[in-house]
Design a protein around this motif. Sequence first.
Motif, PDB file in Angstrom:
ATOM      1  N   UNK A  92       0.845  -1.185   0.000  1.00 17.21           N
ATOM      2  CA  UNK A  92       0.000   0.000   0.000  1.00 17.21           C
ATOM      3  C   UNK A  92       0.881   1.235   0.000  1.00 17.21           C
ATOM      4  N   UNK A  93       0.672   2.120  -0.961  1.00 15.82           N
ATOM      5  CA  UNK A  93       1.447   3.358  -1.011  1.00 15.82           C
ATOM      6  C   UNK A  93       0.505   4.460  -0.536  1.00 15.82           C
ATOM      7  N   UNK A  94       0.778   4.962   0.650  1.00 13.69           N
ATOM      8  CA  UNK A  94      -0.156   5.878   1.290  1.00 13.69           C
ATOM      9  C   UNK A  94       0.390   7.297   1.288  1.00 13.69           C
ATOM     10  N   UNK A  95      -0.468   8.268   1.058  1.00 12.61           N
ATOM     11  CA  UNK A  95      -0.020   9.649   1.129  1.00 12.61           C
ATOM     12  C   UNK A  95      -1.134  10.560   0.683  1.00 12.61           C
ATOM     13  N   UNK A  96      -0.968  11.840   0.903  1.00 13.88           N
ATOM     14  CA  UNK A  96      -1.988  12.803   0.516  1.00 13.88           C
ATOM     15  C   UNK A  96      -1.704  13.374  -0.872  1.00 13.88           C
ATOM     16  N   UNK A  97      -2.548  14.287  -1.301  1.00 20.60           N
ATOM     17  CA  UNK A  97      -2.364  14.853  -2.636  1.00 20.60           C
ATOM     18  C   UNK A  97      -1.016  15.525  -2.748  1.00 20.60           C
ATOM     19  N   UNK A  98      -0.310  15.265  -3.825  1.00 13.58           N
ATOM     20  CA  UNK A  98       0.978  15.921  -4.020  1.00 13.58           C
ATOM     21  C   UNK A  98       2.144  15.180  -3.417  1.00 13.58           C
ATOM     22  N   UNK A  99       1.896  14.005  -2.806  1.00 12.09           N
ATOM     23  CA  UNK A  99       3.006  13.277  -2.185  1.00 12.09           C
ATOM     24  C   UNK A  99       3.883  12.596  -3.222  1.00 12.09           C
ATOM     25  N   UNK A 100       3.343  12.350  -4.415  1.00  8.87           N
ATOM     26  CA  UNK A 100       4.154  11.718  -5.448  1.00  8.87           C
ATOM     27  C   UNK A 100       3.766  10.283  -5.748  1.00  8.87           C
ATOM     28  N   UNK A 101       2.617   9.827  -5.229  1.00  7.36           N
ATOM     29  CA  UNK A 101       2.246   8.426  -5.408  1.00  7.36           C
ATOM     30  C   UNK A 101       1.923   8.103  -6.867  1.00  7.36           C
ATOM     31  N   UNK A 102       1.090   8.965  -7.483  1.00  8.66           N
ATOM     32  CA  UNK A 102       0.717   8.689  -8.866  1.00  8.66           C
ATOM     33  C   UNK A 102       1.929   8.799  -9.780  1.00  8.66           C
ATOM     34  N   UNK A 103       2.822   9.765  -9.497  1.00  8.47           N
ATOM     35  CA  UNK A 103       4.028   9.897 -10.304  1.00  8.47           C
ATOM     36  C   UNK A 103       4.839   8.622 -10.247  1.00  8.47           C
TER      37      UNK A 103
ATOM     38  N   UNK B 163     -27.880  29.576   5.068  1.00  5.71           N
ATOM     39  CA  UNK B 163     -26.803  29.598   4.086  1.00  5.71           C
ATOM     40  C   UNK B 163     -26.302  28.202   3.752  1.00  5.71           C
ATOM     41  N   UNK B 164     -25.352  28.158   2.802  1.00  8.44           N
ATOM     42  CA  UNK B 164     -24.865  26.847   2.347  1.00  8.44           C
ATOM     43  C   UNK B 164     -23.353  26.863   2.128  1.00  8.44           C
ATOM     44  N   UNK B 165     -22.697  25.763   2.437  1.00  4.91           N
ATOM     45  CA  UNK B 165     -21.281  25.581   2.123  1.00  4.91           C
ATOM     46  C   UNK B 165     -21.193  24.384   1.180  1.00  4.91           C
ATOM     47  N   UNK B 166     -20.501  24.535   0.075  1.00  8.39           N
ATOM     48  CA  UNK B 166     -20.468  23.500  -0.945  1.00  8.39           C
ATOM     49  C   UNK B 166     -19.321  22.525  -0.801  1.00  8.39           C
ATOM     50  N   UNK B 167     -19.431  21.443  -1.577  1.00  6.64           N
ATOM     51  CA  UNK B 167     -18.433  20.397  -1.510  1.00  6.64           C
ATOM     52  C   UNK B 167     -17.154  20.768  -2.237  1.00  6.64           C
ATOM     53  N   UNK B 168     -17.300  21.267  -3.461  1.00  7.30           N
ATOM     54  CA  UNK B 168     -16.137  21.424  -4.317  1.00  7.30           C
ATOM     55  C   UNK B 168     -15.475  22.774  -4.111  1.00  7.30           C
ATOM     56  N   UNK B 169     -14.327  22.806  -3.454  1.00  9.07           N
ATOM     57  CA  UNK B 169     -13.710  24.105  -3.200  1.00  9.07           C
ATOM     58  C   UNK B 169     -13.245  24.781  -4.490  1.00  9.07           C
ATOM     59  N   UNK B 170     -13.208  24.037  -5.578  1.00  5.56           N
ATOM     60  CA  UNK B 170     -12.717  24.628  -6.815  1.00  5.56           C
ATOM     61  C   UNK B 170     -13.800  25.350  -7.587  1.00  5.56           C
TER      62      UNK B 170
ATOM     63  N   UNK C 243     -18.830  19.260   2.910  1.00 15.35           N
ATOM     64  CA  UNK C 243     -17.828  20.315   2.893  1.00 15.35           C
ATOM     65  C   UNK C 243     -16.390  19.838   2.990  1.00 15.35           C
ATOM     66  N   UNK C 244     -16.150  18.635   3.490  1.00 20.60           N
ATOM     67  CA  UNK C 244     -14.751  18.214   3.622  1.00 20.60           C
ATOM     68  C   UNK C 244     -14.400  17.020   2.742  1.00 20.60           C
ATOM     69  N   UNK C 245     -15.362  16.543   1.945  1.00 20.72           N
ATOM     70  CA  UNK C 245     -15.107  15.325   1.182  1.00 20.72           C
ATOM     71  C   UNK C 245     -14.012  15.474   0.145  1.00 20.72           C
ATOM     72  N   UNK C 246     -13.854  16.700  -0.380  1.00 23.13           N
ATOM     73  CA  UNK C 246     -12.859  16.866  -1.434  1.00 23.13           C
ATOM     74  C   UNK C 246     -11.495  17.235  -0.871  1.00 23.13           C
ATOM     75  N   UNK C 247     -11.345  17.227   0.446  1.00 22.90           N
ATOM     76  CA  UNK C 247     -10.086  17.665   1.037  1.00 22.90           C
ATOM     77  C   UNK C 247      -9.255  16.491   1.508  1.00 22.90           C
ATOM     78  N   UNK C 248      -7.952  16.706   1.582  1.00 20.59           N
ATOM     79  CA  UNK C 248      -7.062  15.690   2.119  1.00 20.59           C
ATOM     80  C   UNK C 248      -7.364  15.449   3.591  1.00 20.59           C
ATOM     81  N   UNK C 249      -6.996  14.283   4.049  1.00 19.72           N
ATOM     82  CA  UNK C 249      -7.306  13.869   5.414  1.00 19.72           C
ATOM     83  C   UNK C 249      -6.856  14.869   6.474  1.00 19.72           C
ATOM     84  N   UNK C 250      -5.628  15.350   6.377  1.00 19.86           N
ATOM     85  CA  UNK C 250      -5.171  16.241   7.453  1.00 19.86           C
ATOM     86  C   UNK C 250      -5.848  17.604   7.354  1.00 19.86           C
ATOM     87  N   UNK C 251      -6.204  18.011   6.155  1.00 19.38           N
ATOM     88  CA  UNK C 251      -6.904  19.283   5.992  1.00 19.38           C
ATOM     89  C   UNK C 251      -8.356  19.131   6.432  1.00 19.38           C
ATOM     90  N   UNK C 252      -8.931  17.958   6.173  1.00 19.20           N
ATOM     91  CA  UNK C 252     -10.302  17.683   6.618  1.00 19.20           C
ATOM     92  C   UNK C 252     -10.420  17.947   8.103  1.00 19.20           C
TER      93      UNK C 252
END
Lengths: 340, 319, 289
Positions: free
Chosen positions: A41-52, B89-96, B176-185
């Motif tokens: 399992x290669x674990x990491x967040x976005x930008x860690x380089x896994x897909x690369x 009000x509303x907060x959306x899923x996609x931050x982009x 609101x946090x589904x599109x974010x990385x775990x630590x940012x969530x």
Amino acid sequence: MNNQGSLLEIKNLTVQYVTDGECVHAVNNISLTIPQGKTLGLVGETGAGKTTTALSILKLLPKFTGRVIGGKILFGGEDLLEKSEEQMGKIRGGRISMIFQDPMTSLNPVLTVHNQIAEVLKLHSTHLKRESLDGEIGRLLEMVGIPSSRMFEYPHQFSGGMKQRVVIAIAIACSPELLIADEPTTALDVTIQAQVLKMMRKLRQELGSSMLMITHDLGVVANICDYVAIMYAGEIVEYGTLEDIFDPDCKHHPYTVGLFRSIPNIHVNSRRLQPIDGLMPEPTALPDGCKFHPRCPHCTDACRSGEIQTVSYGTHGIKCILYRSEELVGNTFHRTEDAL
Amino acid sequence: MSQPLLECRSLKKYFDTPRGKLHAVDDISFTIEAGKTLGVVGESGCGKSTLGRTILRLLPATSGEILFEGKNILTYTKKESLELRRKMQIVFQDPYSSLDPRKTVFQTISEPLQVHHVYQSRAEIQQRTLELMLTVGLTERYSSIYPHEMDGGRRQRVGIARALSLNPKFIVCDEPVSALDVSIQAQVLNLMMDIQEQMGLTYLFITHNLSVVKHISDEIAVMYLGQMIELAPAEELFLHPAHPYTKALLQAIPIPALGQNNLEKESLSGELTSPINPKPGCRFAPRCRYATERCSATECHLTEIAPNHLCACPLIQMS
Amino acid sequence: MKGVKRINNPYSEAWHRLKKNKPAMLSLVVVILLILMALLANVIVDYDVAITQNASLQLARPSAAHWFGCDSMGRDLFARIVHGSRISLLLGFGTTLLTTIVAVTLGTSAAYFGGKFDNLLMRAFDILISIPSVLLALAISAGFGNGVPQLICAIAIGQLASFTRVVRSAVLNLVDQDYIEAERALGLGNARIIFTHIIPNALGTILVQATMQVARNILMGALLSFLGLGAPIPTPEWGEIASEGINYLRYTGHIVIFPTIFISITALSINLLGDGLRDALDPRLKGKV
């Protein structure tokens, strides 16, 4: 890490993306091994380089911008980086297959499922006759849990979970030795994810393939992987067997600790989560020394510069100066000498 | 007991499609007390996002009532509706896609203040905007930054600040946090919980992630194909799930720990049936391992099986 | 993931990208020079020189006295081309301005409000598009007489349908974005949403489409003048000059060559500039690999 029985060995791989003005240090001097028949399992967040990393194995990096600066990728003893495009063409889909994240866009909408599986069979199994083709396709579909009667349908007639199964069927069609799965269940609902993971475990057993499972979900890792490597800012900061990484009594890299603490665990009742402060550094401007030091609660002066060595004991390794090698032994689980 | 802040009564939202009526939200009723969080969980196609948007009147309801502070907002005049926008009000899923790429952080957050003429002077608007930014953890130097220069977590904070700008009482949080990385969530979830405490906000928290929903919710509602099939306090739902679908959902979560994943356990089989012109009776019956013929013949209603714990299962209803 | 970078306005970022594009910058310089030539025509050479006939100089070849030679009536060609630029460029830019305003209004309304209005408009345009633009322009000119304003309208109507469609599809993409829904949730009215959020985001597409239109309109104007419609004699216009020169090709080519060169350079520069703008404004190129 030991080399016996390893199918894939990556040694000191460094990959960069170069565009005018900027150099993205995507992967920085990583080494990892996947033993025969096992799942890493290669674990990491976005930008860690896994897909690369995954794309580098298959030599699918973007042509003009992606560059392998150094290292070797040994597959069955041969360096893939030395191979020509023609040779790689025979390997892709045949000996090494890849499953991508988004099932909605991985399939060609204008070809039937039958034709898409047939394409890969015809390419790599030239001895297969026309008549047996349909039978083989039917067998593959049944293996992934799709009734073979649906083989002449189009992708849009399948749901997300079923599309992913079709993608998996295409990937295993030629019984690859290595299967690379890039977040294969991230886009799926949790009950569908459970179905697909169960199916992948069964397939892996039947085919004896090794697997590189890229994911950010530690739950999925616990569910299907034998070994784990944790990536951060293009480096492997911790690796080990499943027991090594999930053992709470063992010492871990501060990033690993942070990751586990950030996940809301349904069995634990805590009011606040403990996120890791800050963000992963820009791959165009990586800090000196340990890449994690700006966010690490245990950072010392020695962490801010110089090359950080990996400390290891048996199967478990951490790229951190905090611990001595002996401290890496866990209490709960017995370590076998089957090294990585 | 004081009046709940939000109450839905038999809310329905159907869409017309060439193949028939799509029952996106089908006869939903629930209440939320002020200052609490109702988590709504379900998988794709269950209707939870449609529910959120219908409550905010971004989609017109087909029938039913939505009572905000005791009054049915579906009967409001245009003027009253505009006033109500400030409270819900509303907060959306996609931050982009939830921020205008051509507007700076400052412009995005201050715009609602300008449009609603909340303050008289520019200085007041500026001050309030900076306050809001600080509340979500963005320092002043982010004022002239554009969305594409920030990561997902920071963009989501801007979205939250924008939602807070008019001092709402109620916020629909659509994944609101589904599109974010775990630590940012984790960072953003903590932020949302802190703000809720400080400002006495009420949340309708929509998500498919069960671990997240348990963490942030007081009560949880489980949806399946447009219907609410279980409603219980968060702890209770996880300890004593009643509906077979809820049980299947909980079992399917992969646990990030050793020895806790029963690898050979029964997983839910089959696929979702169609929400278009659904057949009568329990919609989960085709996939339910306990189903009997009577399940497809009995209409399901949420019935109380334990204090505050409601479940819409024909088998439980019948016993 | 990104941290905080230097402050960069999407427009100034686009300008920086454009500056790196050498063909585009060169084209920009050429276009500016041509516009200056049109604006300062009277300063460069007197209008009288452009219309004074001189029998002894008929079909005179280029010389020191007359840089581009003279046409069939002995009028100085250089002067005619300098003054001709006014009409040609007016046709190009003026028509485009008119088309842009109408197309943006109709296209945005159709996409934003949708429904019956959208349907009706698109069906009307389906009909309009099926008529070849040259024939349409000829018909309008024939019906309403000769003259520059009529010519402008004729050309504008011919281009309207396709431009509107482009604007409409750009806006359709935008209307689906979450931030538009967020603004509705915040109570912003339709007018505000359209003018402060939708149009600025569609600006890239609109600008690029407009620059491409300018080039086509100049060519169309030249063609129609060539066919005899347009500015009344003796007002010079590039297409008309070339048309007249065709009759004398047996003797000399200079009367056809010079206006043609100018038409071509103008159209080419504007097209290259349009390409450059499109690349510079493309949001997918923003900031990353």
